[in-house]
Design an enzyme around this catalytic site. Sequence first.
Site, PDB file in Angstrom:
ATOM      1  N   TYR A  65      17.472  37.504  61.285  1.00 52.80           N
ATOM      2  CA  TYR A  65      17.444  38.814  61.960  1.00 52.80           C
ATOM      3  C   TYR A  65      17.550  38.684  63.484  1.00 52.80           C
ATOM      4  O   TYR A  65      17.701  39.674  64.185  1.00 52.80           O
ATOM      5  CB  TYR A  65      16.157  39.591  61.615  1.00 52.80           C
ATOM      6  CG  TYR A  65      15.937  39.862  60.139  1.00 52.80           C
ATOM      7  CD1 TYR A  65      16.937  39.646  59.199  1.00 52.80           C
ATOM      8  CD2 TYR A  65      14.708  40.331  59.673  1.00 52.80           C
ATOM      9  CE1 TYR A  65      16.724  39.878  57.846  1.00 52.80           C
ATOM     10  CE2 TYR A  65      14.490  40.575  58.320  1.00 52.80           C
ATOM     11  CZ  TYR A  65      15.494  40.343  57.417  1.00 52.80           C
ATOM     12  OH  TYR A  65      15.271  40.578  56.091  1.00 52.80           O
ATOM     13  N   HIS A 125      15.087  32.675  51.929  1.00 56.82           N
ATOM     14  CA  HIS A 125      15.734  33.994  52.019  1.00 56.82           C
ATOM     15  C   HIS A 125      16.604  34.286  50.800  1.00 56.82           C
ATOM     16  O   HIS A 125      16.662  35.426  50.333  1.00 56.82           O
ATOM     17  CB  HIS A 125      16.578  34.059  53.298  1.00 56.82           C
ATOM     18  CG  HIS A 125      16.734  35.435  53.847  1.00 56.82           C
ATOM     19  ND1 HIS A 125      16.748  35.715  55.185  1.00 56.82           N
ATOM     20  CD2 HIS A 125      16.881  36.634  53.242  1.00 56.82           C
ATOM     21  CE1 HIS A 125      16.892  37.022  55.375  1.00 56.82           C
ATOM     22  NE2 HIS A 125      16.980  37.595  54.214  1.00 56.82           N
TER      23      HIS A 125
HETATM   24  N1  LIG Z   1      15.010  39.485  51.722  1.00 56.83           N
HETATM   25  C1  LIG Z   1      16.158  40.133  51.893  1.00 56.83           C
HETATM   26  O1  LIG Z   1      17.233  39.671  51.526  1.00 56.83           O
HETATM   27  C2  LIG Z   1      16.123  41.487  52.548  1.00 56.83           C
HETATM   28  C3  LIG Z   1      17.282  42.293  52.515  1.00 56.83           C
HETATM   29  C4  LIG Z   1      17.226  43.560  53.113  1.00 56.83           C
HETATM   30  C5  LIG Z   1      16.059  43.982  53.714  1.00 56.83           C
HETATM   31  N2  LIG Z   1      14.961  43.156  53.759  1.00 56.83           N
HETATM   32  C6  LIG Z   1      13.709  43.582  54.427  1.00 56.83           C
HETATM   33  O2  LIG Z   1      13.330  44.871  53.977  1.00 56.83           O
HETATM   34  C7  LIG Z   1      13.291  45.777  55.081  1.00 56.83           C
HETATM   35  C8  LIG Z   1      13.722  47.165  54.646  1.00 56.83           C
HETATM   36  O3  LIG Z   1      15.017  47.170  54.117  1.00 56.83           O
HETATM   37  P1  LIG Z   1      16.227  47.902  54.845  1.00 56.83           P
HETATM   38  O4  LIG Z   1      15.952  47.946  56.303  1.00 56.83           O
HETATM   39  O5  LIG Z   1      17.475  47.235  54.440  1.00 56.83           O
HETATM   40  O6  LIG Z   1      16.235  49.357  54.176  1.00 56.83           O
HETATM   41  P2  LIG Z   1      15.217  50.606  54.062  1.00 56.83           P
HETATM   42  O7  LIG Z   1      13.895  50.291  54.671  1.00 56.83           O
HETATM   43  O8  LIG Z   1      15.295  51.068  52.669  1.00 56.83           O
HETATM   44  O9  LIG Z   1      15.974  51.706  54.953  1.00 56.83           O
HETATM   45  C9  LIG Z   1      16.062  51.624  56.337  1.00 56.83           C
HETATM   46  C10 LIG Z   1      16.946  52.796  56.789  1.00 56.83           C
HETATM   47  O10 LIG Z   1      16.306  54.050  56.483  1.00 56.83           O
HETATM   48  C11 LIG Z   1      16.108  54.806  57.671  1.00 56.83           C
HETATM   49  N3  LIG Z   1      14.768  55.423  57.558  1.00 56.83           N
HETATM   50  C12 LIG Z   1      13.573  54.803  57.687  1.00 56.83           C
HETATM   51  N4  LIG Z   1      12.561  55.657  57.482  1.00 56.83           N
HETATM   52  C13 LIG Z   1      13.122  56.865  57.229  1.00 56.83           C
HETATM   53  C14 LIG Z   1      12.580  58.140  56.968  1.00 56.83           C
HETATM   54  N5  LIG Z   1      11.266  58.339  56.884  1.00 56.83           N
HETATM   55  N6  LIG Z   1      13.457  59.178  56.767  1.00 56.83           N
HETATM   56  C15 LIG Z   1      14.796  58.985  56.819  1.00 56.83           C
HETATM   57  N7  LIG Z   1      15.361  57.777  57.052  1.00 56.83           N
HETATM   58  C16 LIG Z   1      14.531  56.715  57.270  1.00 56.83           C
HETATM   59  C17 LIG Z   1      16.199  53.809  58.815  1.00 56.83           C
HETATM   60  O11 LIG Z   1      16.709  54.453  59.966  1.00 56.83           O
HETATM   61  P3  LIG Z   1      16.144  54.209  61.455  1.00 56.83           P
HETATM   62  O12 LIG Z   1      15.759  52.762  61.596  1.00 56.83           O
HETATM   63  O13 LIG Z   1      17.302  54.592  62.295  1.00 56.83           O
HETATM   64  O14 LIG Z   1      14.968  55.139  61.627  1.00 56.83           O
HETATM   65  C18 LIG Z   1      17.200  52.806  58.263  1.00 56.83           C
HETATM   66  O15 LIG Z   1      18.526  53.273  58.463  1.00 56.83           O
HETATM   67  C19 LIG Z   1      14.220  45.129  56.109  1.00 56.83           C
HETATM   68  O16 LIG Z   1      14.031  45.616  57.413  1.00 56.83           O
HETATM   69  C20 LIG Z   1      13.852  43.677  55.938  1.00 56.83           C
HETATM   70  O17 LIG Z   1      12.630  43.392  56.586  1.00 56.83           O
HETATM   71  C21 LIG Z   1      14.989  41.928  53.173  1.00 56.83           C
END
Ligand SMILES: NC(=O)c1ccc[n+]([C@@H]2O[C@H](COP(=O)([O-])OP(=O)(O)OC[C@H]3O[C@@H](n4cnc5c(N)ncnc54)[C@H](OP(=O)(O)O)[C@@H]3O)[C@@H](O)[C@H]2O)c1
Length: 302
Positions: A65, A125
């Site tokens: 990241y 990862h």
């Molecule tokens: N291990 C892996 O391979 C892997 C893969 C993917 C993710 N992850 C981890 O999981 C975390 C979360 O996954 P993700 O970031 O992919 O997806 P997510 O948390 O499902 O969605 C994030 C998105 O939703 C928006 N959002 C957040 N809260 C909201 C709300 N209350 N209302 C409307 N929209 C909202 C955010 O926008 P804004 O930021 O613009 O507010 C962003 O665009 C990552 O940050 C990472 O730490 C791990």
Amino acid sequence: MEAYQGMASDVRQRLDITSKYEMNSGCRIPVLGYGVYQTPAAVAESVVLHAFKTGYRHIDCARAYRNEQPCADAIRSSAHSISRSDIFFTSKVPPRAMGYEATSRSIASTLSQTSLSYVDLYLIHSPYGGRTARLGTWDALVSAQKAGQIRSLGVSNYGVHHLAELELYIQTLETKDGPGAGGTISVGQWELHPWLPRDDIVEWCRARNIVIQAYCPLVRGQRADEPILKEIAETHGKTWAQVLLRWSLQKGFVPLPKSVTASRIEENADLYDFELSGEEMRRLERKGAYEPCSWDPTVSRD
Ligand SMILES: NC(=O)c1ccc[n+]([C@@H]2O[C@H](COP(=O)([O-])OP(=O)(O)OC[C@H]3O[C@@H](n4cnc5c(N)ncnc54)[C@H](OP(=O)(O)O)[C@@H]3O)[C@@H](O)[C@H]2O)c1
């Protein structure tokens, strides 16, 4: 602190933003996490500080990241009010650093870039790279744990076949060198939400008390208009995002919502004044659904 397995309804009702689960390592993990994937390094310190102010204590970061340092800066600049032992910081071995040597370098880089004396959780990862590289990576994590650099170990994006391979390897090391010699899987992290329930992986982890973290718990906003989410949200006077996060909590997962927006950071932590009924949980469930919104290394066969 709650036992992780067999979480009864009354336990779920008692969850709050300070709740933690005990892991197989003996350490504790805050039940709500804060994800920082795609959080630009330039804003990472300030959004993590806002998350701390809101009550989050668990940051889900990764080498890939490219924002470990500003996240750690937020930990340091909060030291006057939050002790390091109350914060839970995760990083992950990048897919290009599989194998013993490269993983050892990855851990050393995390420690030097963050200036942290230890990382709470280090995950592999993804399983990409083949068996020899995966097991070498695990060996490096176990060595770093023995050296006190990492407190708990886990994997991300492993399919059941990758998990079984690792379990067998750990058993082989224990048979040879004694209990604990092979390390312990404390946490597994996967994309998990109603459209990707991954029952096989969840069952495998539950049988072993492995804490299950849910990434993309908000399905990256792609399901915001689903009628079922709107209906349940209206019933409780909450948002679709809060319904999805509550679903994750009530499944016994550790959800990792990401947001760089202050109001959403707060909204995503405001989850403890309502509970989904058994019927609502069942209606949200998409049995057998398999609709990832992110990458899916679990299916890799190498
Ligand atoms: N291990 C892996 O391979 C892997 C893969 C993917 C993710 N992850 C981890 O999981 C975390 C979360 O996954 P993700 O970031 O992919 O997806 P997510 O948390 O499902 O969605 C994030 C998105 O939703 C928006 N959002 C957040 N809260 C909201 C709300 N209350 N209302 C409307 N929209 C909202 C955010 O926008 P804004 O930021 O613009 O507010 C962003 O665009 C990552 O940050 C990472 O730490 C791990």
